[in-house]
Design an enzyme around this catalytic site. Structure first.
Site, PDB file in Angstrom:
ATOM      1  CE  LYS A 117      39.000  40.579  43.483  1.00 31.52           C
ATOM      2  NZ  LYS A 117      37.874  39.455  43.463  1.00 31.52           N
ATOM      3  CE  LYS A 150      41.718  24.468  43.695  1.00 34.15           C
ATOM      4  NZ  LYS A 150      42.089  25.460  44.305  1.00 34.15           N
ATOM      5  CE  LYS A 186      47.216  29.910  39.025  1.00 34.35           C
ATOM      6  NZ  LYS A 186      45.859  28.884  39.024  1.00 34.35           N
TER       7      LYS A 186
END
Ligand code: ATP
Ligand code: MG
Length: 352
Positions: free
Chosen positions: A116, A206, A203
Protein backbone atom coordinates in the site's frame (compact mmCIF):
# COMPACT_ATOMS: atom_id res chain seq x y z
CA UNK A 1 -10.87 -40.32 14.01
CA UNK A 2 -7.18 -41.07 13.50
CA UNK A 3 -5.68 -37.57 13.74
CA UNK A 4 -5.49 -35.81 17.10
CA UNK A 5 -8.18 -33.14 17.46
CA UNK A 6 -6.69 -29.72 16.88
CA UNK A 7 -8.01 -26.19 17.15
CA UNK A 8 -8.33 -24.54 13.73
CA UNK A 9 -8.94 -20.85 13.07
CA UNK A 10 -9.29 -18.90 9.84
CA UNK A 11 -11.15 -15.88 8.51
CA UNK A 12 -12.19 -14.17 5.29
CA UNK A 13 -12.92 -10.47 4.77
CA UNK A 14 -16.46 -9.62 3.57
CA UNK A 15 -15.03 -7.45 0.80
CA UNK A 16 -16.73 -9.14 -2.16
CA UNK A 17 -17.77 -12.55 -3.38
CA UNK A 18 -15.81 -15.76 -2.70
CA UNK A 19 -13.43 -16.53 -5.57
CA UNK A 20 -11.32 -19.49 -6.67
CA UNK A 21 -8.25 -18.22 -4.77
CA UNK A 22 -10.31 -18.10 -1.55
CA UNK A 23 -11.74 -21.53 -2.26
CA UNK A 24 -8.55 -23.45 -3.07
CA UNK A 25 -6.33 -21.36 -0.76
CA UNK A 26 -8.65 -21.53 2.24
CA UNK A 27 -12.28 -22.81 2.13
CA UNK A 28 -11.38 -26.18 0.62
CA UNK A 29 -9.08 -26.80 3.64
CA UNK A 30 -11.77 -25.51 6.02
CA UNK A 31 -14.12 -28.24 4.81
CA UNK A 32 -11.49 -30.97 5.01
CA UNK A 33 -10.54 -29.99 8.59
CA UNK A 34 -14.21 -29.75 9.60
CA UNK A 35 -14.89 -33.25 8.24
CA UNK A 36 -11.78 -34.64 9.99
CA UNK A 37 -13.46 -33.72 13.29
CA UNK A 38 -11.22 -30.85 14.40
CA UNK A 39 -12.48 -27.99 16.54
CA UNK A 40 -12.91 -25.37 13.80
CA UNK A 41 -13.47 -21.63 14.23
CA UNK A 42 -14.19 -19.82 10.96
CA UNK A 43 -15.01 -16.13 11.09
CA UNK A 44 -15.97 -13.32 8.78
CA UNK A 45 -13.37 -10.63 9.31
CA UNK A 46 -15.57 -7.54 9.31
CA UNK A 47 -13.16 -5.45 11.43
CA UNK A 48 -10.36 -6.31 8.98
CA UNK A 49 -12.55 -5.18 6.08
CA UNK A 50 -12.48 -1.64 7.49
CA UNK A 51 -8.74 -1.19 6.81
CA UNK A 52 -9.38 -0.37 3.14
CA UNK A 53 -12.64 1.61 3.06
CA UNK A 54 -13.12 5.30 2.32
CA UNK A 55 -16.91 5.46 2.72
CA UNK A 56 -19.76 3.46 4.25
CA UNK A 57 -20.06 -0.07 2.85
CA UNK A 58 -22.89 -2.45 3.67
CA UNK A 59 -20.64 -5.10 5.22
CA UNK A 60 -23.56 -6.60 7.06
CA UNK A 61 -25.29 -7.66 3.83
CA UNK A 62 -21.97 -8.78 2.30
CA UNK A 63 -21.29 -10.85 5.43
CA UNK A 64 -24.64 -12.60 5.18
CA UNK A 65 -24.10 -13.42 1.48
CA UNK A 66 -20.59 -14.67 2.13
CA UNK A 67 -21.89 -16.96 4.86
CA UNK A 68 -24.61 -18.30 2.55
CA UNK A 69 -21.75 -19.12 0.13
CA UNK A 70 -19.81 -20.83 2.96
CA UNK A 71 -22.85 -23.04 3.62
CA UNK A 72 -23.30 -23.68 -0.11
CA UNK A 73 -19.66 -24.88 -0.28
CA UNK A 74 -20.20 -27.42 2.53
CA UNK A 75 -19.32 -25.56 5.72
CA UNK A 76 -21.66 -26.61 8.48
CA UNK A 77 -22.45 -24.10 11.25
CA UNK A 78 -23.23 -26.97 13.64
CA UNK A 79 -19.92 -28.80 13.12
CA UNK A 80 -17.83 -25.60 12.86
CA UNK A 81 -18.14 -22.46 14.97
CA UNK A 82 -18.83 -19.88 12.26
CA UNK A 83 -19.02 -16.34 13.64
CA UNK A 84 -18.51 -12.69 12.90
CA UNK A 85 -15.31 -11.07 14.17
CA UNK A 86 -17.24 -8.05 15.51
CA UNK A 87 -19.47 -10.39 17.56
CA UNK A 88 -16.36 -11.25 19.57
CA UNK A 89 -15.36 -7.67 20.49
CA UNK A 90 -12.88 -8.83 23.15
CA UNK A 91 -10.65 -9.60 20.13
CA UNK A 92 -10.11 -5.82 19.93
CA UNK A 93 -9.12 -5.78 23.61
CA UNK A 94 -6.61 -8.57 23.03
CA UNK A 95 -5.23 -6.68 20.00
CA UNK A 96 -4.70 -3.66 22.26
CA UNK A 97 -2.74 -5.77 24.76
CA UNK A 98 -0.68 -7.44 22.02
CA UNK A 99 0.06 -4.03 20.52
CA UNK A 100 2.08 -3.29 23.66
CA UNK A 101 4.66 -5.96 22.73
CA UNK A 102 4.76 -5.25 18.98
CA UNK A 103 7.51 -3.10 17.46
CA UNK A 104 6.48 -0.58 14.83
CA UNK A 105 9.51 -1.61 12.71
CA UNK A 106 8.15 -5.16 12.64
CA UNK A 107 4.77 -3.93 11.37
CA UNK A 108 6.38 -1.66 8.77
CA UNK A 109 7.94 -4.77 7.21
CA UNK A 110 4.46 -6.29 6.67
CA UNK A 111 3.85 -6.97 2.96
CA UNK A 112 0.26 -5.65 2.92
CA UNK A 113 1.42 -2.38 4.47
CA UNK A 114 4.50 -2.11 2.24
CA UNK A 115 2.43 -2.74 -0.93
CA UNK A 116 0.00 0.00 0.00
CA UNK A 117 2.86 2.35 0.88
CA UNK A 118 4.61 1.75 -2.45
CA UNK A 119 1.33 2.32 -4.37
CA UNK A 120 0.84 5.62 -2.56
CA UNK A 121 4.42 6.76 -3.17
CA UNK A 122 4.29 5.78 -6.84
CA UNK A 123 0.98 7.62 -7.35
CA UNK A 124 0.94 10.55 -4.91
CA UNK A 125 -2.47 12.16 -4.53
CA UNK A 126 -4.29 9.04 -5.76
CA UNK A 127 -7.72 8.16 -4.40
CA UNK A 128 -8.13 5.76 -1.52
CA UNK A 129 -7.65 5.35 2.15
CA UNK A 130 -4.33 6.87 3.20
CA UNK A 131 -2.11 4.72 5.37
CA UNK A 132 -4.13 4.27 8.52
CA UNK A 133 -3.22 3.14 12.01
CA UNK A 134 -5.68 0.27 11.35
CA UNK A 135 -3.78 -0.90 8.25
CA UNK A 136 -0.40 -0.78 9.99
CA UNK A 137 -1.87 -2.67 12.94
CA UNK A 138 -3.67 -5.27 10.80
CA UNK A 139 -1.20 -8.07 11.74
CA UNK A 140 -1.75 -7.36 15.46
CA UNK A 141 -5.51 -7.75 15.04
CA UNK A 142 -4.90 -10.94 13.05
CA UNK A 143 -2.66 -12.21 15.86
CA UNK A 144 -5.50 -11.52 18.31
CA UNK A 145 -7.96 -13.48 16.10
CA UNK A 146 -5.66 -16.50 16.10
CA UNK A 147 -4.43 -16.40 19.69
CA UNK A 148 -7.81 -15.70 21.26
CA UNK A 149 -9.12 -19.21 20.45
CA UNK A 150 -5.71 -20.85 21.14
CA UNK A 151 -5.43 -22.11 17.57
CA UNK A 152 -2.97 -24.88 16.64
CA UNK A 153 -3.32 -24.42 12.91
CA UNK A 154 -4.35 -21.54 10.61
CA UNK A 155 -5.33 -22.68 7.10
CA UNK A 156 -4.65 -19.65 4.87
CA UNK A 157 -3.34 -19.00 1.38
CA UNK A 158 0.31 -18.21 0.72
CA UNK A 159 -0.36 -14.44 0.75
CA UNK A 160 -1.13 -14.66 4.49
CA UNK A 161 1.93 -16.73 5.49
CA UNK A 162 3.86 -13.71 6.76
CA UNK A 163 0.98 -12.64 8.99
CA UNK A 164 0.89 -16.06 10.69
CA UNK A 165 4.64 -15.83 11.25
CA UNK A 166 4.14 -12.38 12.82
CA UNK A 167 1.51 -13.91 15.12
CA UNK A 168 4.04 -16.52 16.25
CA UNK A 169 6.57 -13.76 16.99
CA UNK A 170 4.10 -11.61 18.89
CA UNK A 171 2.91 -14.55 21.03
CA UNK A 172 6.50 -15.61 21.79
CA UNK A 173 7.38 -12.10 22.85
CA UNK A 174 4.30 -11.86 25.08
CA UNK A 175 5.10 -15.20 26.76
CA UNK A 176 8.74 -14.22 27.18
CA UNK A 177 7.82 -10.96 28.93
CA UNK A 178 4.82 -12.04 30.97
CA UNK A 179 5.09 -15.84 31.34
CA UNK A 180 3.62 -18.72 29.31
CA UNK A 181 0.11 -17.48 28.54
CA UNK A 182 -0.52 -17.80 24.80
CA UNK A 183 -0.45 -20.90 22.61
CA UNK A 184 1.92 -20.54 19.64
CA UNK A 185 0.24 -21.69 16.39
CA UNK A 186 2.06 -23.76 13.77
CA UNK A 187 3.49 -21.99 10.69
CA UNK A 188 1.60 -22.10 7.37
CA UNK A 189 2.71 -24.89 5.04
CA UNK A 190 5.28 -24.01 2.37
CA UNK A 191 2.92 -25.67 -0.12
CA UNK A 192 0.13 -23.12 0.49
CA UNK A 193 -1.43 -21.90 -2.75
CA UNK A 194 -1.31 -18.43 -4.29
CA UNK A 195 -3.64 -18.40 -7.30
CA UNK A 196 -2.85 -15.67 -9.84
CA UNK A 197 -5.58 -13.32 -11.07
CA UNK A 198 -7.50 -13.58 -14.35
CA UNK A 199 -5.42 -10.57 -15.47
CA UNK A 200 -2.20 -12.57 -14.89
CA UNK A 201 -1.47 -10.50 -11.73
CA UNK A 202 0.41 -12.31 -8.96
CA UNK A 203 -2.70 -12.80 -6.83
CA UNK A 204 -6.41 -13.23 -7.49
CA UNK A 205 -8.04 -10.94 -4.94
CA UNK A 206 -11.43 -9.46 -4.16
CA UNK A 207 -9.94 -5.97 -4.04
CA UNK A 208 -7.94 -6.56 -7.24
CA UNK A 209 -11.12 -7.04 -9.34
CA UNK A 210 -9.48 -9.93 -11.20
CA UNK A 211 -11.49 -12.83 -9.80
CA UNK A 212 -13.31 -15.89 -11.02
CA UNK A 213 -16.13 -16.33 -8.50
CA UNK A 214 -17.91 -19.39 -7.11
CA UNK A 215 -21.27 -17.74 -7.84
CA UNK A 216 -20.45 -16.81 -11.47
CA UNK A 217 -23.03 -18.28 -13.85
CA UNK A 218 -22.15 -20.15 -17.05
CA UNK A 219 -22.24 -17.06 -19.29
CA UNK A 220 -20.06 -15.01 -16.95
CA UNK A 221 -17.55 -17.84 -16.54
CA UNK A 222 -17.14 -18.21 -20.31
CA UNK A 223 -16.85 -14.45 -20.82
CA UNK A 224 -14.23 -14.05 -18.06
CA UNK A 225 -12.13 -17.03 -19.22
CA UNK A 226 -12.29 -16.03 -22.89
CA UNK A 227 -11.01 -12.57 -21.97
CA UNK A 228 -7.83 -14.00 -20.37
CA UNK A 229 -4.77 -12.79 -22.26
CA UNK A 230 -3.24 -15.69 -24.24
CA UNK A 231 -1.63 -13.89 -27.17
CA UNK A 232 1.90 -14.81 -26.01
CA UNK A 233 3.30 -17.98 -27.63
CA UNK A 234 4.01 -20.89 -25.25
CA UNK A 235 7.45 -20.55 -23.70
CA UNK A 236 9.66 -23.67 -23.83
CA UNK A 237 9.42 -25.83 -20.69
CA UNK A 238 12.78 -26.65 -19.19
CA UNK A 239 11.56 -29.81 -17.41
CA UNK A 240 10.17 -33.28 -18.14
CA UNK A 241 7.99 -33.15 -15.05
CA UNK A 242 4.24 -32.73 -15.52
CA UNK A 243 3.68 -31.43 -12.00
CA UNK A 244 2.01 -28.01 -11.89
CA UNK A 245 4.67 -26.75 -9.43
CA UNK A 246 7.36 -27.55 -12.03
CA UNK A 247 5.69 -26.33 -15.24
CA UNK A 248 3.38 -23.47 -14.28
CA UNK A 249 6.09 -21.03 -13.12
CA UNK A 250 7.67 -21.36 -16.59
CA UNK A 251 4.47 -20.37 -18.44
CA UNK A 252 3.29 -16.80 -19.16
CA UNK A 253 1.41 -15.83 -15.92
CA UNK A 254 -2.15 -15.76 -17.30
CA UNK A 255 -1.63 -19.07 -19.16
CA UNK A 256 -0.17 -20.59 -15.99
CA UNK A 257 -3.33 -19.52 -14.14
CA UNK A 258 -5.50 -21.40 -16.70
CA UNK A 259 -3.40 -24.56 -16.27
CA UNK A 260 -3.50 -24.26 -12.47
CA UNK A 261 -7.31 -24.11 -12.57
CA UNK A 262 -7.48 -27.00 -15.05
CA UNK A 263 -5.28 -29.06 -12.75
CA UNK A 264 -7.49 -28.27 -9.76
CA UNK A 265 -10.81 -28.94 -11.51
CA UNK A 266 -10.44 -31.37 -14.44
CA UNK A 267 -9.50 -35.08 -14.44
CA UNK A 268 -5.74 -35.64 -14.69
CA UNK A 269 -5.87 -36.94 -18.28
CA UNK A 270 -7.49 -33.69 -19.46
CA UNK A 271 -4.75 -31.62 -17.77
CA UNK A 272 -2.01 -33.87 -19.22
CA UNK A 273 -3.56 -33.73 -22.70
CA UNK A 274 -3.47 -29.91 -22.68
CA UNK A 275 0.04 -29.93 -21.23
CA UNK A 276 1.11 -32.08 -24.21
CA UNK A 277 -0.46 -29.56 -26.62
CA UNK A 278 1.46 -26.78 -24.83
CA UNK A 279 4.75 -28.65 -25.21
CA UNK A 280 4.05 -29.29 -28.91
CA UNK A 281 3.04 -25.61 -29.37
CA UNK A 282 -0.23 -26.59 -31.07
CA UNK A 283 -3.00 -24.03 -31.58
CA UNK A 284 -5.11 -24.85 -28.60
CA UNK A 285 -5.86 -21.83 -26.41
CA UNK A 286 -9.49 -21.54 -27.64
CA UNK A 287 -10.17 -25.18 -26.79
CA UNK A 288 -8.36 -24.89 -23.45
CA UNK A 289 -10.60 -21.97 -22.51
CA UNK A 290 -13.89 -23.65 -23.46
CA UNK A 291 -12.89 -26.89 -21.69
CA UNK A 292 -11.85 -25.02 -18.55
CA UNK A 293 -15.05 -22.93 -18.63
CA UNK A 294 -17.12 -26.15 -18.71
CA UNK A 295 -15.31 -27.53 -15.67
CA UNK A 296 -15.65 -24.24 -13.78
CA UNK A 297 -19.40 -24.02 -14.54
CA UNK A 298 -19.92 -27.65 -13.49
CA UNK A 299 -18.11 -26.86 -10.22
CA UNK A 300 -20.17 -23.69 -9.63
CA UNK A 301 -23.61 -25.12 -10.49
CA UNK A 302 -24.30 -27.01 -7.22
CA UNK A 303 -22.85 -24.13 -5.17
CA UNK A 304 -25.17 -21.64 -6.89
CA UNK A 305 -28.10 -23.99 -6.33
CA UNK A 306 -27.38 -24.39 -2.60
CA UNK A 307 -26.72 -20.64 -2.26
CA UNK A 308 -30.27 -20.00 -3.54
CA UNK A 309 -31.89 -22.75 -1.47
CA UNK A 310 -34.76 -21.08 0.45
CA UNK A 311 -33.51 -22.76 3.66
CA UNK A 312 -30.14 -21.03 3.25
CA UNK A 313 -31.80 -17.69 4.02
CA UNK A 314 -30.45 -14.55 5.73
CA UNK A 315 -32.60 -15.48 8.77
CA UNK A 316 -30.95 -18.91 8.96
CA UNK A 317 -27.51 -17.24 8.86
CA UNK A 318 -28.46 -14.74 11.57
CA UNK A 319 -29.70 -17.59 13.78
CA UNK A 320 -26.48 -19.57 13.57
CA UNK A 321 -24.36 -16.41 13.99
CA UNK A 322 -26.19 -15.71 17.25
CA UNK A 323 -25.70 -19.29 18.51
CA UNK A 324 -22.05 -19.45 17.51
CA UNK A 325 -21.24 -16.05 19.06
CA UNK A 326 -22.43 -17.61 22.34
CA UNK A 327 -20.07 -20.57 21.82
CA UNK A 328 -16.92 -18.58 21.01
CA UNK A 329 -17.38 -15.79 23.60
CA UNK A 330 -16.37 -17.77 26.73
CA UNK A 331 -13.31 -19.12 24.87
CA UNK A 332 -12.25 -15.60 23.85
CA UNK A 333 -12.90 -14.05 27.24
CA UNK A 334 -10.84 -16.74 29.01
CA UNK A 335 -7.81 -15.83 26.86
CA UNK A 336 -8.25 -12.09 27.39
CA UNK A 337 -8.62 -12.56 31.15
CA UNK A 338 -5.46 -14.72 31.23
CA UNK A 339 -3.55 -11.99 29.37
CA UNK A 340 -4.88 -9.24 31.67
CA UNK A 341 -3.75 -11.30 34.65
CA UNK A 342 -0.33 -12.00 33.07
CA UNK A 343 0.29 -8.31 32.29
CA UNK A 344 -0.77 -7.26 35.79
CA UNK A 345 -3.96 -5.24 35.30
CA UNK A 346 -5.94 -8.15 36.76
CA UNK A 347 -9.35 -9.57 35.88
CA UNK A 348 -12.15 -7.45 34.56
CA UNK A 349 -14.41 -6.50 37.48
CA UNK A 350 -17.59 -6.17 35.45
CA UNK A 351 -17.44 -9.42 33.47
CA UNK A 352 -17.16 -11.81 36.41
P1 ATP B 1 -9.08 -8.68 -0.26
O1 ATP B 1 -8.59 -8.30 -1.64
O2 ATP B 1 -10.23 -7.88 0.22
O3 ATP B 1 -7.95 -8.74 0.76
P2 ATP B 1 -8.84 -11.49 -0.77
O4 ATP B 1 -9.34 -11.99 -2.06
O5 ATP B 1 -7.37 -11.30 -0.59
O6 ATP B 1 -9.65 -10.17 -0.40
P3 ATP B 1 -9.10 -12.41 1.94
O7 ATP B 1 -10.44 -12.28 2.60
O8 ATP B 1 -8.08 -11.38 2.24
O9 ATP B 1 -9.36 -12.49 0.36
O10 ATP B 1 -8.48 -13.83 2.23
C1 ATP B 1 -9.27 -14.95 2.62
C2 ATP B 1 -8.45 -16.22 2.50
O11 ATP B 1 -8.27 -16.54 1.11
C3 ATP B 1 -7.05 -16.12 3.10
O12 ATP B 1 -6.75 -17.36 3.71
C4 ATP B 1 -6.16 -15.89 1.90
O13 ATP B 1 -4.84 -16.37 2.11
C5 ATP B 1 -6.89 -16.72 0.84
N1 ATP B 1 -6.61 -16.18 -0.50
C6 ATP B 1 -6.99 -14.98 -0.98
N2 ATP B 1 -6.58 -14.83 -2.26
C7 ATP B 1 -5.92 -15.98 -2.58
C8 ATP B 1 -5.25 -16.44 -3.75
N3 ATP B 1 -5.20 -15.70 -4.84
N4 ATP B 1 -4.67 -17.67 -3.72
C9 ATP B 1 -4.72 -18.43 -2.60
N5 ATP B 1 -5.33 -18.05 -1.46
C10 ATP B 1 -5.93 -16.84 -1.45
MG1 MG C 1 -6.59 -10.32 1.21
Amino acid sequence: MSEKQEIILSGIRPTGRLHYGNYFGAVHHFIHLQEAGHRCYYFIADYHALTTITERVDFYRQTIDMLRTYVACGLDPVKSVIYRQSDLPCTAELALLLGMVTNIGHLERGTTYKDKLSKLTSKPGSEGNPLSYGLLGYPVLMAADILIVRADKVPVGDDQRQHVEMTMDIAQKFNHRFGETLKIPRATSRKALRLPGLDGGAKMGKSEHNTLDLLDDEKTVLKKIKAVQTSTDPLPLDTDSDLPEAVIPQMPPSVGMLYRLLNLLAPEDVYLDFLGKYRRKEKFYGMLKTTLAQHVSAFNAPIIERFNDPENSPEYVEDFLRENAKKVTPVGLATVEACREAIGIGHSLYRA
